[in-house]
Enzyme design. Structure first.
Site, mmCIF file in Angstrom:
data_model
loop_
_atom_site.group_PDB
_atom_site.id
_atom_site.type_symbol
_atom_site.label_atom_id
_atom_site.label_comp_id
_atom_site.label_asym_id
_atom_site.label_seq_id
_atom_site.Cartn_x
_atom_site.Cartn_y
_atom_site.Cartn_z
ATOM 1 N N ARG A 265 37.107 -18.979 -19.476
ATOM 2 C CA ARG A 265 37.291 -19.954 -18.407
ATOM 3 C C ARG A 265 37.678 -21.310 -18.988
ATOM 4 O O ARG A 265 37.105 -21.749 -19.978
ATOM 5 C CB ARG A 265 36.011 -20.096 -17.575
ATOM 6 N N ARG A 280 27.969 -23.956 -21.090
ATOM 7 C CA ARG A 280 29.293 -23.944 -20.462
ATOM 8 C C ARG A 280 30.371 -23.865 -21.544
ATOM 9 O O ARG A 280 30.824 -24.885 -22.061
ATOM 10 C CB ARG A 280 29.473 -25.195 -19.595
ATOM 11 N N GLU A 352 21.327 -21.886 -13.593
ATOM 12 C CA GLU A 352 21.912 -20.639 -13.102
ATOM 13 C C GLU A 352 22.157 -19.650 -14.239
ATOM 14 O O GLU A 352 22.694 -20.008 -15.290
ATOM 15 C CB GLU A 352 23.239 -20.922 -12.392
ATOM 16 N N SER A 355 24.852 -15.038 -10.402
ATOM 17 C CA SER A 355 25.290 -15.309 -9.046
ATOM 18 C C SER A 355 25.698 -13.976 -8.436
ATOM 19 O O SER A 355 26.597 -13.310 -8.945
ATOM 20 C CB SER A 355 26.474 -16.285 -9.071
ATOM 21 N N ARG A 395 23.656 -17.166 -21.678
ATOM 22 C CA ARG A 395 22.610 -17.969 -21.044
ATOM 23 C C ARG A 395 21.248 -17.281 -21.155
ATOM 24 O O ARG A 395 20.222 -17.959 -21.186
ATOM 25 C CB ARG A 395 22.967 -18.249 -19.590
#
Length: 431
Positions: A265, A280, A352, A355, A395
């Site tokens: 990403r 991130r 987070e 999701s 994560r």
């Protein structure tokens, strides 16, 4: 993508759904274009009927020897033949305009999704473990990047030399720990939750990303090759597109797929956010869960998928909370989304880690994926698709480092991961 018939029959409901997303009404604009497209569709049908009728009459005129009628009919057919491409071009123009508009409109939220502009309106629905005092707060808890660098096994500087910012090089037992986490997740999801493990392509074409909703709206968040391929931002793209343009049987649903893949990403909209550490990155790994169901299965499947993701954290004894996202915070293709947030004592915050979204028939209509209703051979409906992280592997590693840190800087290995670590019980600094 939306069914144009639904918008024709429910324009007010469609606009009300957009309003819950904070968007302006679009039904009037779409239906005006639809009316123009349908005019040309009607004209083309009439032309086709006239051409077919005239073609039959040509043969009759020739059989009768009526040369004048024969020539008149032939000219009529030729005239219709010349008019049809013009009408087809106009029809296609309006249909393409409708498609372009609908392609950029997000999914309509489910009725039970809380309304709000952003994450401030998200609602906590459960927390694990249940405790009035919340998760344990470690004294002088360090963040994962301080722990990893002190261990000599998390190297951002070397990664930056070869790739720039937002990359990491894991070495030694931390690299093995990441592999162990992913292997544990895959074994759990395939062994207890009946997902089929896949090893899908990491490079996909435009149609695959269009089908799952990343294109055309979110191209800036993706990495594109110099050719015709894109790097996947999540295995959701590859796994969901397994059923692209398929007609499935109701008996074979639900289908459940899982994969552990690298994800890529650009983080175009994340300047200044989480610039340190592994939260991130441009490249990270994730175990993805995808389900394909009938419409009446998808709500229960959403709960089931979220439970599967939560179970990973329970087995690893990592505190978490589950949130239902508000209309202003959930993703483009989702009808309803649960975010699972893991506790990070180094940050003193929940972050987070998964999701899980029910997309309804939104992706299915973009992919033209349908199922044949049992007992009704002629009835073919769009499927529902769901996707979720089960979990983000990097994560999860971050959460283990922060929750299992010892006072001497070492990291205790969670019991569930010890078999995957060859019996290693503690990760210590390299000597």
């Amino acid at each position: 993508m939306f069914d144009i018939r639904y918008i024709r029959e429910n324009p007010d409901a469609f606009d009300a759904g957009l309003a819950r997303r904070g968007l302006s009404p679009r039904a009037g604009e779409i239906l005006a274009l639809d009316e123009e497209a349908r005019k040309f569709t009607h004209a083309l049908n009439e032309m086709q009927e006239k051409r077919n009728a005239a073609s039959k009459q040509i043969g009759q005129a020739k059989a009768k020897g009526d040369e004048a009628e024969f020539n008149r009919l032939r000219e009529e057919v030729e005239s219709i033949k010349n008019q049809m491409p013009v009408a087809e071009e106009q029809q296609k123009k309006y249909q393409n305009q409708i498609r372009d508009i609908l392609s950029g409109i997000p999914n309509i939220p489910a009725d039970d999704v809380p309304e709000g502009e952003d994450e401030a309106a998200n609602v906590e629905i459960r927390k694990w473990p249940e405790s009035e005092n919340g998760p344990k707060r470690l004294n002088d808890a360090k963040e994962h990047f301080d722990l990893g660098e002190a261990l000599g096994q998390m190297d951002f500087e070397t990664a930056a030399k070869m790739s720039g910012a937002r990359f990491v090089l894991l070495k030694g037992q931390l690299a093995r720990l990441e592999r162990a986490i992913a292997s544990f997740m895959l074994d759990l999801h395939t062994g207890e939750f009946c997902y089929t493990e896949c090893n899908p392509p990491l490079l996909v074409k435009d149609d695959a990303l269009y089908g799952t909703g990343q294109l055309p709206k979110f191209s800036e968040d993706l990495f594109k090759t110099t050719g015709e391929h894109w790097l996947i931002p999540t295995a959701e793209v590859s796994l969901t597109n397994i059923v692209n343009n398929e007609i499935l049987s109701e008996e074979e649903l639900p289908l459940r797929f899982t994969a552990w893949t690298p994800c890529f990403r650009s983080e175009a909209g994340s300047a200044g956010r989480d610039t340190r550490g592994m939260i991130r990155l441009h490249q990270f790994s994730k175990v993805e869960l995808v389900s394909v169901t009938t419409p009446d299965q998808s709500k229960d499947e959403h709960e089931r998928m979220t439970g599967a993701a939560e179970e990973v954290l329970k087995r690893l004894d990592l505190p978490f909370r589950t949130m239902v996202l508000s209309t202003g915070d959930m993703g483009f293709g989702a009808q309803k989304t649960y975010d699972i947030e893991v506790w990070l004592p180094g940050q003193g915050a929940y972050r987070e880690i998964s999701s899980c979204s029910n997309c309804g028939d939104f992706q299915a209509r973009r992919m033209n994926t349908r199922y044949r209703v049992a007992g009704e051979k002629k009835k073919i409906n769009p499927v529902h698709t769901l996707n979720g992280s089960g979990l983000a592997v990097g994560r999860t590693l971050v959460a283990i480092l922060e929750n299992y840190q010892e006072s001497d800087g070492s990291i205790a290995v969670p019991d569930m991961l010890k078999p995957y670590m060859g019996g290693v019980e503690k990760i210590e600094a390299q000597k």
